[in-house]
Write an enzyme that holds these catalytic residues in place. Structure first.
Site, PDB file in Angstrom:
ATOM      1  N   LYS A   8       0.663  -1.130   0.198  1.00 37.41           N
ATOM      2  CA  LYS A   8       0.664  -0.247  -0.404  1.00 37.41           C
ATOM      3  C   LYS A   8       1.281   1.290  -0.074  1.00 37.41           C
ATOM      4  O   LYS A   8       0.301   1.739  -1.051  1.00 37.41           O
ATOM      5  CB  LYS A   8      -1.000   0.320   1.038  1.00 37.41           C
ATOM      6  CG  LYS A   8      -1.522   0.890   1.609  1.00 37.41           C
ATOM      7  CD  LYS A   8      -3.023   1.041   2.681  1.00 37.41           C
ATOM      8  CE  LYS A   8      -3.657   2.343   2.965  1.00 37.41           C
ATOM      9  NZ  LYS A   8      -4.440   2.229   3.858  1.00 37.41           N
TER      10      LYS A   8
ATOM     11  N   GLU B   6      10.567  -4.647   4.571  1.00 34.66           N
ATOM     12  CA  GLU B   6      10.479  -6.597   4.104  1.00 34.66           C
ATOM     13  C   GLU B   6      10.598  -5.964   2.371  1.00 34.66           C
ATOM     14  O   GLU B   6      11.128  -6.623   1.995  1.00 34.66           O
ATOM     15  CB  GLU B   6       9.821  -6.604   4.679  1.00 34.66           C
ATOM     16  CG  GLU B   6      10.065  -6.927   6.663  1.00 34.66           C
ATOM     17  CD  GLU B   6       8.990  -5.867   7.468  1.00 34.66           C
ATOM     18  OE1 GLU B   6       9.268  -4.837   6.662  1.00 34.66           O
ATOM     19  OE2 GLU B   6       8.883  -6.403   8.100  1.00 34.66           O
TER      20      GLU B   6
ATOM     21  N   GLY C 118      -4.717  -1.879   5.728  1.00 30.20           N
ATOM     22  CA  GLY C 118      -3.792  -3.147   4.724  1.00 30.20           C
ATOM     23  C   GLY C 118      -4.550  -4.631   5.362  1.00 30.20           C
ATOM     24  O   GLY C 118      -5.173  -5.538   4.329  1.00 30.20           O
ATOM     25  N   ARG C 119      -5.102  -4.839   6.231  1.00 29.57           N
ATOM     26  CA  ARG C 119      -5.960  -5.578   6.558  1.00 29.57           C
ATOM     27  C   ARG C 119      -6.653  -6.495   5.638  1.00 29.57           C
ATOM     28  O   ARG C 119      -7.566  -7.149   6.229  1.00 29.57           O
ATOM     29  CB  ARG C 119      -5.890  -6.329   8.444  1.00 29.57           C
ATOM     30  CG  ARG C 119      -5.852  -5.347   9.133  1.00 29.57           C
ATOM     31  CD  ARG C 119      -5.969  -5.308  10.475  1.00 29.57           C
ATOM     32  NE  ARG C 119      -6.624  -4.022  10.952  1.00 29.57           N
ATOM     33  CZ  ARG C 119      -5.952  -3.056  11.214  1.00 29.57           C
ATOM     34  NH1 ARG C 119      -4.956  -2.485  10.777  1.00 29.57           N
ATOM     35  NH2 ARG C 119      -6.438  -2.085  12.118  1.00 29.57           N
TER      36      ARG C 119
ATOM     37  N   GLU D 277      -4.964  -6.554  15.194  1.00 29.23           N
ATOM     38  CA  GLU D 277      -4.202  -5.805  14.837  1.00 29.23           C
ATOM     39  C   GLU D 277      -5.822  -4.187  15.304  1.00 29.23           C
ATOM     40  O   GLU D 277      -5.326  -3.232  14.999  1.00 29.23           O
ATOM     41  CB  GLU D 277      -3.976  -5.240  13.094  1.00 29.23           C
ATOM     42  CG  GLU D 277      -2.306  -4.918  13.559  1.00 29.23           C
ATOM     43  CD  GLU D 277      -1.761  -5.073  11.665  1.00 29.23           C
ATOM     44  OE1 GLU D 277      -0.916  -5.075  11.946  1.00 29.23           O
ATOM     45  OE2 GLU D 277      -2.641  -5.198  10.249  1.00 29.23           O
TER      46      GLU D 277
ATOM     47  N   HIS E 119      -4.511 -32.626  17.954  1.00 28.41           N
ATOM     48  CA  HIS E 119      -2.951 -33.678  18.153  1.00 28.41           C
ATOM     49  C   HIS E 119      -2.008 -32.924  18.853  1.00 28.41           C
ATOM     50  O   HIS E 119      -0.862 -33.336  19.301  1.00 28.41           O
ATOM     51  CB  HIS E 119      -2.718 -34.784  17.399  1.00 28.41           C
ATOM     52  CG  HIS E 119      -4.107 -35.989  16.354  1.00 28.41           C
ATOM     53  ND1 HIS E 119      -3.706 -37.385  16.939  1.00 28.41           N
ATOM     54  CD2 HIS E 119      -4.630 -35.758  16.188  1.00 28.41           C
ATOM     55  CE1 HIS E 119      -4.986 -37.736  16.398  1.00 28.41           C
ATOM     56  NE2 HIS E 119      -5.955 -36.804  15.906  1.00 28.41           N
TER      57      HIS E 119
ATOM     58  N   LYS F 247       9.016  -0.430  14.088  1.00 26.58           N
ATOM     59  CA  LYS F 247      10.001  -0.181  13.003  1.00 26.58           C
ATOM     60  C   LYS F 247      11.192   0.428  13.033  1.00 26.58           C
ATOM     61  O   LYS F 247      12.288   0.613  12.514  1.00 26.58           O
ATOM     62  CB  LYS F 247       8.941  -0.123  12.094  1.00 26.58           C
ATOM     63  CG  LYS F 247       7.785  -0.688  11.016  1.00 26.58           C
ATOM     64  CD  LYS F 247       6.672  -1.031  10.380  1.00 26.58           C
ATOM     65  CE  LYS F 247       5.894  -0.993  10.188  1.00 26.58           C
ATOM     66  NZ  LYS F 247       5.448  -0.117   9.149  1.00 26.58           N
TER      67      LYS F 247
HETATM   68  C1  G6Q Z   1      -2.554  -3.729   7.753  1.00 23.03           C
HETATM   69  C2  G6Q Z   1      -1.231  -3.560   8.612  1.00 23.03           C
HETATM   70  C3  G6Q Z   1      -0.343  -4.292   8.100  1.00 23.03           C
HETATM   71  C4  G6Q Z   1       0.345  -4.076   6.389  1.00 23.03           C
HETATM   72  C5  G6Q Z   1       1.843  -3.752   6.101  1.00 23.03           C
HETATM   73  C6  G6Q Z   1       2.088  -4.185   4.844  1.00 23.03           C
HETATM   74  O1  G6Q Z   1      -3.328  -3.075   8.093  1.00 23.03           O
HETATM   75  O2  G6Q Z   1      -1.251  -2.007   7.857  1.00 23.03           O
HETATM   76  O3  G6Q Z   1      -0.343  -5.566   8.206  1.00 23.03           O
HETATM   77  O4  G6Q Z   1      -0.906  -4.408   5.552  1.00 23.03           O
HETATM   78  O5  G6Q Z   1       2.067  -2.657   7.228  1.00 23.03           O
HETATM   79  O6  G6Q Z   1       2.318  -2.040   4.379  1.00 23.03           O
HETATM   80  P1  G6Q Z   1       2.321  -1.714   2.962  1.00 23.03           P
HETATM   81  O7  G6Q Z   1       1.111  -2.750   2.080  1.00 23.03           O
HETATM   82  O8  G6Q Z   1       2.363  -0.545   2.938  1.00 23.03           O
HETATM   83  O9  G6Q Z   1       3.470  -2.919   2.342  1.00 23.03           O
END
Ligand code: G6Q
Length: 506
Positions: free
Chosen positions: A204, A210, A265-266, A351, A382, A495
């Site tokens: 996003k 990463e 994001g989620r 989250e 199990h 971070k």
């Molecule tokens: C979700 C969070 C988080 C996000 C990641 C990746 O709600 O905000 O999990 O999706 O940190 O972020 P980017 O899509 O910006 O790389």
């Protein structure tokens, strides 16, 4: 605050009266209980008869939902109001699965044309990849797709691709790389042919450490083999809100699939972040997934609170979290294809509702989101179910299964469902000392609650409904707890410190 509300206090008083409640007895005494406490909505059935509730509990929980203005908040979310107030953003993942005909306004703009234009772009591109019409730099069709993204840009599409495996193309392999551990990207690239590999950079912000590091590695790997910058245009696409950063990385913005800041994001698998799903399962399956979620949106918006699945599941969760002090909650899909569902739900729930400040910035004086964990049945049986049955902690459980399997091989599916039924039964009925032949180690306390959710089949439509059910459940709980479920400041400090630590080591 929540615990000052009369409806909350009434539940506290009522809770004391529930000390000796035996749900197993209630089930035996009242043959109607299953009917009273289950709902079936177009084939999706939810049994919540095995909960520590009476008619009075249910009424009081609904009173609390009313007192917290759930319907009003729900309407504000769907209308595009900026209910994510700490980030000054609307929350509109629901618009991504809505029909084009009904305008949804954000800052004076109807966002529906933009959504449908992007869907068209996803359809056209995924069809080209699937048919082989899209060629790599050396003229060969794509055989491997690698989605590089993390968190919300990984867990949703990864889980859906796994869930829809029976619908996925066997000609194209779709892989996911998230971790900054070099093992992740190295192992994903190991057997790939650069001439037939497409990278989807899903981010996003397009600044996530990463993802950017892994994307740079992928770019170097490609260029080391194809030795021409022009190859990037045929082997890299981006899913993002940040056009500038995409262009700076070297991806042509024409190969960028956009979304907007009102998609968290989620909650983003419904946006262009779902491109890997379109490629793996086909666009019509992705559309069916959206339609399923939209069907649940409609149910959430129209059903009265006491017959509203997300509201009921949410309020049961509140009952245990705030009145029984349950710290955890287990999600147990009896489906191999839903093996990644607990990880997806864990992010969605923890989250969203793992917050200690209320919407006004005051420390809350009551419990908010639980610890969510789980794994697919029967594997979990199990492993950790021992604690669910005989441990000292109350762990409410959700069992999820599809009535029909995609596979008719052997007796497995029958055995799978029988095991699931047996587990929810064992949890609630327990085993007394007498039945345990006087051996205290074989005693099960029982009275341990669970919900059972049955889908007719794990197809795209019903999967979409299931995911949206949980999204709205978590939304409702966030409203009850008066927290902002849509920000995630709790992930920032670590971070920032990692960047400082890296800089100090250089
Ligand atoms: C979700 C969070 C988080 C996000 C990641 C990746 O709600 O905000 O999990 O999706 O940190 O972020 P980017 O899509 O910006 O790389």
């Amino acid at each position: 605050m929540l615990n000052d509300l009369a409806a909350f206090k009434a539940l506290q008083t009522h809770r004391a009266e529930c000390e000796n409640l035996s749900v197993h007895d209630l089930l035996v005494q009242n043959p109607q209980r299953l009917q009273t406490y289950s709902l079936e909505i177009e084939g999706l059935s939810v049994d919540f008869s095995k909960h520590l509730i009476t008619d009075q509990t249910f009424r009081l929980l609904m009173d609390l939902a009313k007192a917290c203005n759930i319907e009003d908040w729900r309407n504000r979310m769907f209308a595009g109001e900026k209910i994510n107030h700490t980030e000054n953003r609307a929350v509109l993942h629901t618009a991504l699965r809505a029909p084009a005909s009904r305008p949804v306004m954000v800052d004076g703009e109807d966002v529906m044309p933009f959504i449908y234009q992007t869907l068209e772009q996803m359809k056209s591109f995924s069809e080209k990849i699937r048919s082989g019409a899209w060629k790599g730099y050396t003229g060969k069709s794509i055989k491997t797709v690698i989605n590089i993204g993390i968190g919300g840009s990984d867990l949703g599409p990864r889980m859906v691709c796994e869930a829809l495996w029976p619908y996925c193309s066997r000609d194209i392999e779709v892989k996911f790389v998230a971790n900054i551990d070099p093992a992740d990207i190295s192992q994903a690239l190991q057997d790939c042919n650069p001439e037939t590999t497409l990278f989807i950079i899903a981010s996003k912000t397009f600044t996530t450490q990463e993802t950017m590091e892994n994307a740079q590695t992928a770019k170097r790997w490609l260029l080391a083999h194809l030795k021409d910058e022009r190859a990037i245009a045929r082997h890299f696409v981006a899913l993002s809100t940040n056009t500038q950063a995409v262009a700076a990385f070297g991806i042509d913005p024409a190969h960028m699939f956009p979304f907007r800041d009102w998609v968290g994001g989620r909650f983003s698998l419904w946006s262009s972040i779902g491109l890997s799903i379109c490629i793996a399962a086909g666009f019509s399956r992705f559309r069916a997934l959206l339609d399923g979620a939209h069907a649940m949106d409609n149910h959430f918006c129209s059903a009265p609170l006491s017959a509203n699945l997300p509201v009921i599941l949410a309020m049961l969760g509140v009952w245990y979290r705030n009145f029984w002090e349950a710290q955890t909650y287990a999600v147990l899909p009896y489906s191999q294809n839903l093996a990644l569902f607990p990880a997806w739900l864990q992010q969605l729930d923890m989250e969203s509702n793992g917050k200690g400040m209320d919407r006004e910035g005051r420390q809350v004086s009551y419990n908010t989101g639980p610890v969510v964990f789980g794994s697919s049945g029967t594997n979990g049986q199990h492993a950790f179910y021992q604690l669910l049955h005989q441990g000292t902690t109350l762990v409410p459980c959700d069992f999820i299964a599809a009535l029909e399997s995609h596979y008719s091989i052997g007796e497995q599916h029958k055995i799978l469902l029988a095991n699931m039924k047996a587990q929810s039964q064992a949890l609630i009925q327990g085993r007394a000392l007498k039945e345990a032949d006087g051996n205290p180690h074989r005693v099960f306390p029982g009275n341990r609650p669970s919900t059972t959710i049955l889908l007719p089949k794990l197809d795209p439509f019903h999967l979409g409904r299931l995911l949206a059910l949980y999204e709205h459940k978590i939304f409702v709980q966030g409203i009850i707890w008066n927290i902002n479920s849509f920000d995630q400041f709790g992930v920032e400090l670590g971070k920032e410190l990692a960047i400082k630590i890296l800089a100090s080591e250089e």
